[in-house]
Each structure stands twice: as structure tokens, then as C-alpha cells.
Design an enzyme around this catalytic site. Structure first.
Site, PDB file in Angstrom:
ATOM      1  N   HIS A  83       0.840  -1.202   0.000  1.00 43.59           N
ATOM      2  CA  HIS A  83       0.000   0.000   0.000  1.00 43.59           C
ATOM      3  C   HIS A  83       0.881   1.259   0.000  1.00 43.59           C
ATOM      4  CE1 HIS A  83      -3.548   2.447   1.470  1.00 43.59           C
ATOM      5  NE2 HIS A  83      -2.532   3.209   1.862  1.00 43.59           N
ATOM      6  N   GLU A  84       1.823   1.308   0.934  1.00 43.73           N
ATOM      7  CA  GLU A  84       2.708   2.472   1.022  1.00 43.73           C
ATOM      8  C   GLU A  84       3.621   2.574  -0.198  1.00 43.73           C
ATOM      9  OE1 GLU A  84       2.235   4.685   3.203  1.00 43.73           O
ATOM     10  OE2 GLU A  84       0.839   3.530   4.439  1.00 43.73           O
TER      11      GLU A  84
ATOM     12  N   ASP B 170      -6.112   8.460   3.402  1.00 44.90           N
ATOM     13  CA  ASP B 170      -6.020   8.797   1.987  1.00 44.90           C
ATOM     14  C   ASP B 170      -7.278   9.509   1.503  1.00 44.90           C
ATOM     15  OD1 ASP B 170      -3.506   7.558   1.852  1.00 44.90           O
ATOM     16  OD2 ASP B 170      -4.421   5.606   1.495  1.00 44.90           O
TER      17      ASP B 170
ATOM     18  N   HIS C 170       1.845   4.438  -2.931  1.00 47.79           N
ATOM     19  CA  HIS C 170       1.984   5.892  -2.775  1.00 47.79           C
ATOM     20  C   HIS C 170       3.352   6.355  -3.267  1.00 47.79           C
ATOM     21  CE1 HIS C 170      -1.734   6.430  -0.636  1.00 47.79           C
ATOM     22  NE2 HIS C 170      -1.354   5.724   0.419  1.00 47.79           N
TER      23      HIS C 170
END
Length: 359
Positions: free
Chosen positions: A59-60, A163, A63
Site C-alpha cells: 500500500h505504502e 487517503d 503511494h
């Protein structure tokens, strides 16, 4: 964030794990043993937590790679017991760029959930169905599917620092500008946070913690954006401190301690021919005194590995970096010559003065 250990590097980004993560694994083992679980169940629970944090890391990373597309580097990704944090150099100010960077993380979890969907074979209500036995393949995969869906839903909450708050701010900023958009998104986030706290008082105490986390996250984001707006037309030259205490290479540790006591400076720069060659921090001075090194020259014990900034650097860039490193203290250089020092405290003082003058 305290002590973290590097466990790898992906796409040039360091992956760190905080030491408290080991406490989480220990707690899981302890809890399962108290319940009388066998070795298979304990290993399955540990494996699930590791798989979960792999999803958080991805997930990170989503980004980070989206930010990289816009020329924004990621210093590192840190995995904590409460989740993950991607330390971007800055948040994109272009609303379209921020929108894609914010969406990239949850989209990774959507992809993971879709890949797992054919294997979970659940029927009925998603929220009512049990996650099943983690020691079984289907139970393990369903639990991982479920948690990825929950991550998407949680991050969709339109409040900072989730987010969803950044997505909302980006959409509003396309029409209203970044400052106004942040005000609205922050206010909505605080309202949602109060709702979490109120609802949690009667249902689940964990919601109270989430509400507090969201409230202060929303408030902090608004303050940071307002301050960056005040700083955007200034350079380091405008805010740096020019009245400071310095040391020479010939000074001893005792000299450094005397100068530390004589003023309010917590970090002293060692200067040689107008060049900053080292830093003597308060902690380093105290440790050296404890080691009976009073007569030791500071040049022999000083920290030679320190960050500097240029006098013409944008103040907003230094502010963002200092926010990520509490206690950061930067010597200011002009053509390699030492000109002053700057830290978060005097940047905040500069902001307060500018805000008062603009009223």
C-alpha cells in the site's frame, strides 16, 4: 519514530521495521499460548500478521511509486504495529498529482482483494461472515481478502491523515485552491473524528482512539498547510539565526560544556576558517564528560555527519524536512561558507511573526 531496522530495499526505497513490531509478534505468541493454541495455530497467526503487513507495505509502496512519477522521492517506508508510513519528501501541491498519489495506495489493496476473490468462496454478508480458521488455506486467504477490503474502506474516510482526506482535498483544490480546500477537508475530518469518539463511547473504545487520531491528524494537516503558505515566498536567509554560539577545533569538551551552560543553544557548530566541520550536540557533550574526556578536543569527538542547507534554499522545503526530523538543526552555508543556523523552532517563530504582520 525511534529505533527502526532496515529489512530491505525496493525500487531504491528503504524498507524499515520499527522495533515495537517485534513486541506485536511476541504478544500474538503469548495470547495464542494462553488460549491453549497448538504450534500450527501460532505459526498461522504469525504468518497472517506478516502477510497483512506485506499488504500494508505494498500500500505504502503504491503511494511512493506514484509520487516518484512526479519527481518526488520517498526517503523510506516504516512498518509500525499500527500500520505503515511512507516518508515522502513532500506532498504534491498540484491537485491532480496529489489525487493520484493518494489513490495509489488503496488501489493496491483493491488489486490484492480482486486477486484473492476467486479463492475465498464466501457467501452471504461480508461483515457477518466469520474469518474462519487461519490454519486452513481458505480461512487464511479469506481473512487476508477481508482485511484488504477493510483497509480500502478505512482509508476512504474523507479525513486526514487517511487517503480519503487527501483525495477530498485534491478534488476541492481543483476548484477552490489548496488553502481553502484544506480548511474544508480538515473541518470535515474533525467532525467525523468527534462522531467516532461519541459513537465509540457507547460501542467500542477502539473507535475513540481512531477518533482522537483522526482529529489531531486533520488539525495538524491544516496547520502545516497554512504555515507553508506563509513561508512560500521566503528563503533560508530570511529566517536563519545569526546570533549563535560556535566552537573552534582547539576547544575542549569542557569549553563546549561551559558554552552550553552560558546560553540557550542545544547544539554547537564547530567552525574552522568559516567552514562548518562538525556538530557538538548536548547529548554528545554530556556523554563525553561522563567518559572523563573534559580535556579532549571537540574535533576528536564531534559529529562529522550532519545535514546542511544553503542560504538560498526555499524555506518551505527546509520546513517540511524539519517537520519529519524533530530536533533537526541545520548549519546554513553560502558558497561553502558558514553563515548561520536554522531549526524548526525559529522557523515557527518566523511563521508567528509573519502571521501577526499579515493581520
Amino acid at each position: 519514530m525511534g529505533r527502526s531496522f532496515q529489512i530491505g530495499r525496493i525500487a531504491g526505497i528503504k524498507i524499515l521495521i520499527h522495533w515495537t513490531f517485534l513486541l506485536l509478534l511476541g504478544f500474538i505468541v503469548f495470547s495464542e499460548m494462553r488460549k491453549g493454541s497448538d504450534t500450527t495455530a501460532i505459526v498461522a497467526n504469525i504468518g497472517f500478521v506478516l502477510a497483512l503487513f506485506l499488504c500494508v507495505m505494498l500500500h505504502e509502496l503504491g503511494h511512493s511509486l506514484a509520487a516518484k512519477r512526479y519527481g518526488i522521492a520517498t526517503k523510506h517506508i516504516t512498518l509500525l504495529p499500527i500500520g505503515g508510513v511512507a516518508s515522502l519528501e513532500r506532498i504534491p501541491e498540484d491537485p491532480k498529482q496529489e489525487l493520484w498519489v493518494a489513490l495509489a495506495g488503496p488501489l493496491v489493496n483493491v488489486v490484492i482483494a480482486l486477486l484473492l476473490l476467486p479463492f475465498v468462496g464466501f457467501t452471504g454478508s461480508f461483515f457477518a461472515q466469520s474469518t474462519g480458521n487461519l490454519a486452513s488455506t481458505q480461512g487464511f486467504l479469506y481473512s487476508l481478502f477481508r482485511v484488504n477490503v477493510i483497509l480500502v474502506l478505512f482509508n476512504a474516510i474523507p479525513a486526514f491523515p487517511m487517503d480519503g482526506g487527501r483525495v477530498l482535498r485534491a478534488l476541492l483544490a481543483m476548484q477552490l485552491g489548496r488553502i481553502r480546500a484544506t480548511n474544508i477537508a480538515s473541518a470535515l475530518g474533525r467532525i467525523i473524528a468527534v462522531g467516532f469518539v461519541f459513537f465509540g463511547l457507547f460501542t467500542n473504545p477502539f473507535l475513540v482512539l481512531i477518533g482522537i487520531f483522526v482529529y489531531f491528524g486533520a488539525q495538524s494537516e491544516n496547520v502545516v498547510v497554512q504555515q507553508i503558505d506563509l513561508l512560500k515566498n521566503y528563503t533560508v536567509r530570511d529566517a536563519m539565526m545569526t546570533n549563535f554560539v560556535t566552537l573552534t577545533p582547539a576547544d575542549t569538551v569542557k569549553d563546549a560544556a561551559d558554552k552550553l551552560l552560558s546560553g540557550s543553544d542545544q547544539d554547537l557548530i564547530v567552525i574552522d576558517n568559516d567552514r562548518a566541520i562538525g556538530v557538538m550536540t548536548r547529548l554528545l557533550i554530556i556523554d563525553s564528560l561522563r567518559g572523563n574526556g573534559r580535556t579532549t578536543a571537540v574535533v576528536d569527538v564531534m559529529n562529522r555527519d550532519f545535514a546542511t542547507v544553503q542560504i538560498s534554499d526555499r524555506l518551505t522545503d527546509v520546513y517540511v524536512n524539519a517537520q519529519q526530523k524533530p530536533g533537526a538543526f541545520y548549519p546554513v552555508l553560502e558558497k561553502n561558507q558558514f553563515r548561520g543556523v536554522i531549526d524548526l523552532t525559529n522557523i515557527n517563530e518566523f511563521v508567528a511573526i509573519r502571521a501577526s504582520l499579515s493581520q
